[in-house]
Design a protein around this motif. Sequence first.
Motif, PDB file in Angstrom:
ATOM      1  N   TYR A  72       3.715  25.115 -15.184  1.00 14.98           N
ATOM      2  CA  TYR A  72       2.533  24.493 -14.581  1.00 14.98           C
ATOM      3  C   TYR A  72       2.936  23.476 -13.505  1.00 14.98           C
ATOM      4  CZ  TYR A  72      -2.491  23.445 -14.825  1.00 14.98           C
ATOM      5  OH  TYR A  72      -3.838  23.321 -14.556  1.00 14.98           O
ATOM      6  N   GLY A  73       4.123  23.655 -12.941  1.00 15.39           N
ATOM      7  CA  GLY A  73       4.618  22.711 -11.945  1.00 15.39           C
ATOM      8  C   GLY A  73       3.837  22.732 -10.646  1.00 15.39           C
ATOM      9  N   PHE A  74       3.510  23.945 -10.139  1.00  9.78           N
ATOM     10  CA  PHE A  74       2.695  24.036  -8.925  1.00  9.78           C
ATOM     11  C   PHE A  74       1.371  23.294  -9.126  1.00  9.78           C
ATOM     12  CE2 PHE A  74       4.231  28.109  -6.557  1.00  9.78           C
ATOM     13  CZ  PHE A  74       5.541  27.666  -6.639  1.00  9.78           C
ATOM     14  N   SER A  75       0.747  23.531 -10.264  1.00 10.56           N
ATOM     15  CA  SER A  75      -0.563  22.933 -10.538  1.00 10.56           C
ATOM     16  C   SER A  75      -0.464  21.429 -10.737  1.00 10.56           C
ATOM     17  CB  SER A  75      -1.180  23.596 -11.775  1.00 10.56           C
ATOM     18  OG  SER A  75      -1.352  24.983 -11.574  1.00 10.56           O
ATOM     19  N   SER A  76       0.582  20.969 -11.409  1.00  7.63           N
ATOM     20  CA  SER A  76       0.734  19.538 -11.661  1.00  7.63           C
ATOM     21  C   SER A  76       0.805  18.762 -10.351  1.00  7.63           C
ATOM     22  CB  SER A  76       1.991  19.285 -12.497  1.00  7.63           C
ATOM     23  OG  SER A  76       1.872  19.857 -13.775  1.00  7.63           O
ATOM     24  N   VAL A  77       1.693  19.193  -9.466  1.00  7.75           N
ATOM     25  CA  VAL A  77       1.839  18.508  -8.182  1.00  7.75           C
ATOM     26  C   VAL A  77       0.680  18.849  -7.246  1.00  7.75           C
ATOM     27  CG1 VAL A  77       3.285  18.272  -6.125  1.00  7.75           C
ATOM     28  CG2 VAL A  77       4.341  18.409  -8.379  1.00  7.75           C
ATOM     29  N   PHE A  91       0.830  -1.206   0.000  1.00 12.50           N
ATOM     30  CA  PHE A  91       0.000   0.000   0.000  1.00 12.50           C
ATOM     31  C   PHE A  91       0.862   1.253   0.000  1.00 12.50           C
ATOM     32  CE2 PHE A  91      -1.418   3.387   2.876  1.00 12.50           C
ATOM     33  CZ  PHE A  91      -2.393   3.955   2.062  1.00 12.50           C
ATOM     34  N   GLN A  92       1.906   1.264   0.816  1.00 15.89           N
ATOM     35  CA  GLN A  92       2.774   2.437   0.879  1.00 15.89           C
ATOM     36  C   GLN A  92       3.451   2.698  -0.462  1.00 15.89           C
ATOM     37  OE1 GLN A  92       2.255   4.687   2.912  1.00 15.89           O
ATOM     38  NE2 GLN A  92       3.889   4.701   4.419  1.00 15.89           N
ATOM     39  N   ASP A  93       3.871   1.625  -1.128  1.00 10.64           N
ATOM     40  CA  ASP A  93       4.491   1.785  -2.449  1.00 10.64           C
ATOM     41  C   ASP A  93       3.491   2.371  -3.450  1.00 10.64           C
ATOM     42  OD1 ASP A  93       6.729   0.696  -1.340  1.00 10.64           O
ATOM     43  OD2 ASP A  93       6.632  -1.215  -2.401  1.00 10.64           O
ATOM     44  N   VAL A  94       2.273   1.854  -3.434  1.00  9.45           N
ATOM     45  CA  VAL A  94       1.239   2.368  -4.335  1.00  9.45           C
ATOM     46  C   VAL A  94       0.930   3.822  -3.997  1.00  9.45           C
ATOM     47  CG1 VAL A  94      -1.178   2.138  -5.052  1.00  9.45           C
ATOM     48  CG2 VAL A  94       0.233   0.088  -4.744  1.00  9.45           C
ATOM     49  N   HIS A  95       0.886   4.137  -2.722  1.00 11.42           N
ATOM     50  CA  HIS A  95       0.593   5.501  -2.267  1.00 11.42           C
ATOM     51  C   HIS A  95       1.661   6.478  -2.764  1.00 11.42           C
ATOM     52  CE1 HIS A  95      -2.588   7.193   0.039  1.00 11.42           C
ATOM     53  NE2 HIS A  95      -1.841   7.716   0.980  1.00 11.42           N
ATOM     54  N   VAL A  96       2.913   6.058  -2.702  1.00 11.87           N
ATOM     55  CA  VAL A  96       4.008   6.886  -3.210  1.00 11.87           C
ATOM     56  C   VAL A  96       3.845   7.113  -4.716  1.00 11.87           C
ATOM     57  CG1 VAL A  96       6.494   6.919  -3.686  1.00 11.87           C
ATOM     58  CG2 VAL A  96       5.680   6.296  -1.407  1.00 11.87           C
ATOM     59  N   MET A  97       3.454   6.080  -5.432  1.00 13.63           N
ATOM     60  CA  MET A  97       3.237   6.225  -6.870  1.00 13.63           C
ATOM     61  C   MET A  97       2.149   7.240  -7.171  1.00 13.63           C
ATOM     62  SD  MET A  97       3.471   2.256  -8.134  1.00 13.63           S
ATOM     63  CE  MET A  97       3.203   2.617  -9.871  1.00 13.63           C
ATOM     64  N   ILE A  98       1.076   7.203  -6.399  1.00 19.12           N
ATOM     65  CA  ILE A  98      -0.054   8.095  -6.641  1.00 19.12           C
ATOM     66  C   ILE A  98       0.323   9.548  -6.388  1.00 19.12           C
ATOM     67  CG2 ILE A  98      -2.372   8.742  -5.843  1.00 19.12           C
ATOM     68  CD1 ILE A  98      -2.286   6.201  -7.553  1.00 19.12           C
ATOM     69  N   PHE A  99       0.968   9.814  -5.266  1.00 16.33           N
ATOM     70  CA  PHE A  99       1.196  11.206  -4.876  1.00 16.33           C
ATOM     71  C   PHE A  99       2.524  11.775  -5.376  1.00 16.33           C
ATOM     72  CE2 PHE A  99      -2.132   9.890  -1.984  1.00 16.33           C
ATOM     73  CZ  PHE A  99      -2.945  11.010  -1.957  1.00 16.33           C
ATOM     74  N   ILE A 100       3.567  10.992  -5.407  1.00 14.82           N
ATOM     75  CA  ILE A 100       4.854  11.480  -5.903  1.00 14.82           C
ATOM     76  C   ILE A 100       5.053  11.103  -7.365  1.00 14.82           C
ATOM     77  CG2 ILE A 100       7.366  11.377  -5.649  1.00 14.82           C
ATOM     78  CD1 ILE A 100       7.002  10.956  -2.691  1.00 14.82           C
TER      79      ILE A 100
END
Length: 459
Positions: A84-89, A63-72
């Motif tokens: 558009y870097g602020f908006s992308s992240v 789950f933690q690995d998947v979570h990192v993929m989603i957010f980072i």
Amino acid sequence: MAGASTSMRLRLPIACIALEVILIILFGVAVEYDHDVSGEAGHKTNTTHHDYENEFYYRYPSFQDVHVMIFIGFGFLMTFLQRYGFSSVGFNFLIAAFSLQLATLVQGFLHTIMTGGKIHVGVESMINADFCTGSVLISFGAVLGKTSPVQMLTMAVFEVILFSVNEFILLSLLNAKDAGGSMTIHTFGAYFGLMVTRVLYRPNLDKSNKKNSSVYHSDIFAMIGTLYLWMFWPSFNSAITLHGDIQHRTALNTYYSLAACTLSTYAFSALLNHEGKLDMVHIQNAALAGGVALGTAAEMMITPFGSMIVGFLAGAISVLGYRFITPFLESKLKIQDTCGVHNLHGMPGILGAIVGAITSLAATKEHYGNGLTAVFPKITSDFPASAQAGMQAISLVVTLGIALIGGIIVGFILKLPIYGAPSDSQCFEDGVYWEVPGEPEDCQELAAVKSGEESEKLN
């Protein structure tokens, strides 16, 4: 973008507060812990073998690995746009945080239709909610830079519902196998997003738009997302597979597919450039296609040899897509795919679905031994491997149908003039929605344009 008067001053707060209040109420009414969380499975004051039977110990690292993929991973992969870097992240963060809550409710509701009662949540429901969120973020990539945050939240509401319905049909009714989501996550998210961006087509935006491009440092930031996704993809594909040999095999197959895909990506990127140079867009995206293409078959006996072939083909298809198909989609079909999700998720997802059907067709007890029913519970003398392969093929058709039709409908909903959508001059521009330190002169000019537009609306 100091002094800019944006239409988000009320729209975004109202949307966020209203949606979160609704979610909190629904969680209060309909959600409770599952037995591994509530204490029903038994509570020990000391660590015992019984404690380690709790799903948390098996699933939480994945789950933690998947979570990192989603957010980072997804967040930084989309930072290639120079302004558009602020908006992308930032908007990736917003959409993901909302989508995982809504997905918990919708997926849980569909899975309790037959049994009744409340929605039970635990580590596995967290993983499944993240999977749904991943599909939403894939679609976000197709419309990146061209929609307001309220439009994105609205799109997420509809997509979470449609994703969950499609997933329920495939996995519960058709009994398809799709552990890593080649069909349910990648194919669905890509073609849903492509249809939304087709409906929202902006004729004045094209690749010549200077803001719809990268600069040196933005491409380096995007590579951060690529590397996180690449490293954790074996966990993504194996996160909800059965413990033991199946989970081990899933991670191993994905590992080799990604490695072969990377070499294929470098080879075709240089081959298709008349100067023999590498294109960073290809490396950032196509090198990940091996993980997408093996999502369906990863838990099957495809062998490392087969996994490497699939990965190699996925990398080649993805690079060819960026080189030839993306320009065709934009010029002929009016599909403005900002991140190229068709090349990373769409075509590799279809390849993965086809590979899964073929691998299912070859499933025999000779190859799987006593593990055949663990991978394919429905295969019996009355339901042969050919029937399973047929269900896999039908599942791809169902996914494409729901994604395409749903994307068109949602696209028209998002086209309504109530969301504060950015004008053409404001697309791919952080300063419309964010306080940007050290704004250049052209950002100040854009602020003046925005303020003028708002004044005209008030008059």
